[in-house]
Design a protein around this motif. Structure first.
Motif, PDB file in Angstrom:
ATOM      1  N   SER A   1       0.818  -1.217   0.000  1.00  0.00           N
ATOM      2  CA  SER A   1       0.000   0.000   0.000  1.00  0.00           C
ATOM      3  C   SER A   1       0.849   1.264   0.000  1.00  0.00           C
ATOM      4  CB  SER A   1      -0.908   0.005   1.233  1.00  0.00           C
ATOM      5  OG  SER A   1      -0.102   0.125   2.395  1.00  0.00           O
ATOM      6  N   ALA A   2       0.204   2.374  -0.343  1.00  0.00           N
ATOM      7  CA  ALA A   2       0.883   3.671  -0.275  1.00  0.00           C
ATOM      8  C   ALA A   2       1.292   3.976   1.163  1.00  0.00           C
ATOM      9  CB  ALA A   2      -0.040   4.768  -0.799  1.00  0.00           C
TER      10      ALA A   2
ATOM     11  N   THR B   1       4.584   2.688   1.805  1.00  0.00           N
ATOM     12  CA  THR B   1       5.635   3.522   1.196  1.00  0.00           C
ATOM     13  C   THR B   1       5.985   4.686   2.124  1.00  0.00           C
ATOM     14  OG1 THR B   1       4.865   2.989  -1.027  1.00  0.00           O
ATOM     15  CG2 THR B   1       6.255   4.931  -0.802  1.00  0.00           C
ATOM     16  N   TYR B   2       4.939   5.404   2.586  1.00  0.00           N
ATOM     17  CA  TYR B   2       5.216   6.546   3.464  1.00  0.00           C
ATOM     18  C   TYR B   2       5.851   6.084   4.769  1.00  0.00           C
ATOM     19  CZ  TYR B   2       2.095   8.857   0.194  1.00  0.00           C
ATOM     20  OH  TYR B   2       1.525   9.333  -0.944  1.00  0.00           O
ATOM     21  N   THR B   3       5.344   4.946   5.308  1.00  0.00           N
ATOM     22  CA  THR B   3       5.933   4.426   6.546  1.00  0.00           C
ATOM     23  C   THR B   3       7.404   4.083   6.327  1.00  0.00           C
ATOM     24  OG1 THR B   3       3.772   3.507   7.072  1.00  0.00           O
ATOM     25  CG2 THR B   3       5.619   2.743   8.397  1.00  0.00           C
TER      26      THR B   3
ATOM     27  N   LEU C   1       4.530  11.117  -2.974  1.00  0.00           N
ATOM     28  CA  LEU C   1       3.225  11.724  -2.676  1.00  0.00           C
ATOM     29  C   LEU C   1       2.638  12.353  -3.938  1.00  0.00           C
ATOM     30  CD1 LEU C   1       1.249  12.553  -0.329  1.00  0.00           C
ATOM     31  CD2 LEU C   1       2.428  14.743  -0.335  1.00  0.00           C
ATOM     32  N   ARG C   2       3.497  13.063  -4.696  1.00  0.00           N
ATOM     33  CA  ARG C   2       3.042  13.725  -5.921  1.00  0.00           C
ATOM     34  C   ARG C   2       2.518  12.706  -6.927  1.00  0.00           C
ATOM     35  NH1 ARG C   2       0.378  17.428  -7.398  1.00  0.00           N
ATOM     36  NH2 ARG C   2       0.667  18.265  -9.485  1.00  0.00           N
ATOM     37  N   LEU C   3       3.219  11.560  -7.035  1.00  0.00           N
ATOM     38  CA  LEU C   3       2.822  10.559  -8.021  1.00  0.00           C
ATOM     39  C   LEU C   3       1.576   9.795  -7.578  1.00  0.00           C
ATOM     40  CD1 LEU C   3       6.312   9.124  -9.032  1.00  0.00           C
ATOM     41  CD2 LEU C   3       4.809  10.601 -10.368  1.00  0.00           C
TER      42      LEU C   3
END
Lengths: 271, 260
Positions: free
Chosen positions: A69-70, A73-75, B214-216
């Motif tokens: 999940s996204a 990615t952020y984590t 984030l942008r993508l």
């Protein structure tokens, strides 16, 4: 809408983080040395098989879906940024602590899943994506799985021939060659600051010059560095890095990827 | 020595004049002429470096003066490359200004021409490592300023410019980090040693990667994207000079301007 199972991965993650800190508190650093070759190859292959099987079953596994999940990615990036600052701000390096190794494996696992999913799209292989993410993957994986095989040895070298060096834990290690110091040259500027240190070392009888920024490589993946000197002789550092070619490939791919990003920007390739 | 620093002022003047003309042409959006003039500036400086190289019979990369020569050259080359690809009108003015500062220092402070570097700095990696970083800081700085404009004015028109500046800046930042890692490997046997500057560089890099992802992945999150570009630049300030004020900097491998 989140289904009922979607909170499970976060609970598993929280428990894992608590467990890593608990193990660190109870037992100290991660026993990296236990995973020297061939253990690291076995564990690495097993890990890849588990990830591949997990990826194939992603429809049925909430944990795999979370790792794709996204949020993961952020984590991953947040964990990496915080870990960088913690590692940089403390005086004792803790790169082999349980939380550090756990965080590293989390990031690498996420990266593996993302590469499995995203290496191609309808119009073919996504070259820049593969070069950048594959390059980071190779560099990170070679650092983790290569760590147990890496050796940093030190030896104090005088004019007497010597083939014994000490590793980071203070144990003696035998070298494949014999070293002795033939000459040592120090040059200073007029203001007294150092200009050049050069040790002339006999490696199995052959004389080579070893300077700062100019190590001597007796064989693939092994380099001899000049660290310092005193009245008795000089201190050499011998770095053995059998996984060097993998790391170098990763770095080369990242350089190529950076060039591609400079030329193309970071927009998605399909647009 | 026939060719040496004695004739440098002539080459420096010719380089600076061509680069200033190129900058003015770029500001007026006369792109081809600007590129020709900027390439001429590079060619003049390359000629001087080549003459020095032949005359010294070694790469001119050992003294402070010689290092500055390469700074000037790399900054001009990076400026031409960025302008050729991304057409930012201001970028040649910036590279010209910095390159000229380093050339003027070499003319005004001749005592540094022969001041050799300390052993750890005597490396082919030194000049690319530093000058690529300097250039990436410039791109990322303008990206942050543009992001502030987007946030304050609530105007999304400059967003593509923020993206391009960020992409180019992060690409060069990555090259700066990698050249540093390869240099560290050659000098000490370790790619990365987590000293204060390296730690902040890594943290900065991860923040910028977060902004790009984030942008993508969430194109509508404009405010969060701009905020991350700004936070990334604040972290970059710590990496650039802020770490010098941290207690851990005393034992940093990057503290070359101190008496240790």
């Amino acid at each position: 809408m989140k289904s009922n199972g979607e909170y499970v991965p976060r609970i598993v993650l929280a428990v894992a983080v608590a467990a890593l800190f608990g193990v660190q508190w109870a037992f100290g650093d991660f026993p990296m040395w236990l995973f020297a070759a061939p253990m690291n190859l076995l564990v690495g292959a097993l890990w890849l098989v588990v990830l591949w099987e997990g990826y194939r079953r992603r429809e049925r596994s909430a944990i795999v879906r979370y790792m794709l999940s996204a949020e993961a990615t952020y984590t991953s990036l947040a964990v990496a940024a915080v870990a960088a600052l913690v590692l940089g701000l403390q005086s004792v390096p803790a790169s082999a602590s349980w939380p550090a190794v756990g965080g590293y494996i989390f990031v690498l696992t996420h990266l593996t899943f993302v590469i499995l999913r995203g290496w191609r799209n309808k119009s073919g292989v996504r070259l820049r994506f593969v070069v950048l993410h594959g390059g980071i993957w190779l560099a990170m994986a070679s650092m983790l799985f290569g760590a147990p095989d890496k050796q940093i040895l030190r030896m104090e070298l005088g004019s007497e021939p010597c083939r014994m060096a000490l590793d980071e834990r203070g144990d003696s290690r035998l070298l494949d060659y014999e070293l002795s110091l033939a000459a040592f040259d120090v040059q200073h500027y007029e203001d007294g600051s150092p200009q050049r240190f050069c040790a002339t070392v006999r490696v199995d009888g052959e004389e080579v010059d070893i300077e700062v920024n100019s190590p001597y490589s007796p064989s693939y993946g092994e380099d001899i560095y000049l660290v310092s000197y005193d009245a008795k002789g000089c201190i050499l550092q011998i770095v053995r890095e059998p996984w060097r070619a993998v790391t170098a490939t990763g770095v080369a791919m990242l350089l190529l990827g950076a060039f591609m990003m400079f030329m193309q920007g970071f927009r998605r390739e399909e647009r | 020595m026939i060719v040496g620093w004695n004739i440098f002022p002539w080459f420096a003047a010719a380089t600076a004049v061509s680069a200033v003309v190129a900058s003015l042409l770029a500001l007026r959006n006369r792109r081809m002429e600007a590129l020709v003039a900027a390439s001429l500036a590079v060619a003049v400086l390359v000629t001087f470096v080549a003459l020095m190289w032949v005359s010294l019979e070694r790469p001119p990369m050992r003294t402070m003066g010689e290092t500055r020569l390469w700074y000037s050259l790399f900054l001009l080359v990076a400026g031409v490359a960025t302008y050729a690809r991304w057409r930012f009108r201001w970028v040649l003015s910036f590279s010209t200004l910095l390159a000229t500062v380093f050339m003027v220092l070499n003319v005004l402070r001749p005592e540094l021409h022969d001041k050799s570097l300390m052993p750890a700095l005597q490396s082919a990696w030194f000049v690319p490592h530093v000058s690529i970083y300097i250039f990436s800081y410039a791109l990322l700085g303008v990206a942050a300023l543009t992001a502030v404009y987007v946030l304050v004015k609530r105007d999304v028109k400059p967003l593509p410019a923020v993206e391009n500046l960020l992409g180019g800046g992060v690409a060069l930042f990555t090259v700066g980090m990698l050249t540093g890692a390869l240099w560290a490997k050659q000098a000490w046997g370790e790619y990365w040693s987590w000293d204060a500057k390296e730690a902040w560089a890594a943290a900065t890099w991860f923040i910028y990667l977060g902004a790009i992802h984030l942008r993508l992945m969430r194109p509508r999150a404009v405010r969060a994207f701009c905020a991350m570009v700004i936070v990334g630049f604040l972290a970059l300030q710590m990496c650039w000079y802020g770490v010098n004020y941290l207690p851990s900097a005393a034992k940093s491998v990057h503290s070359y301007n101190r008496n240790n």
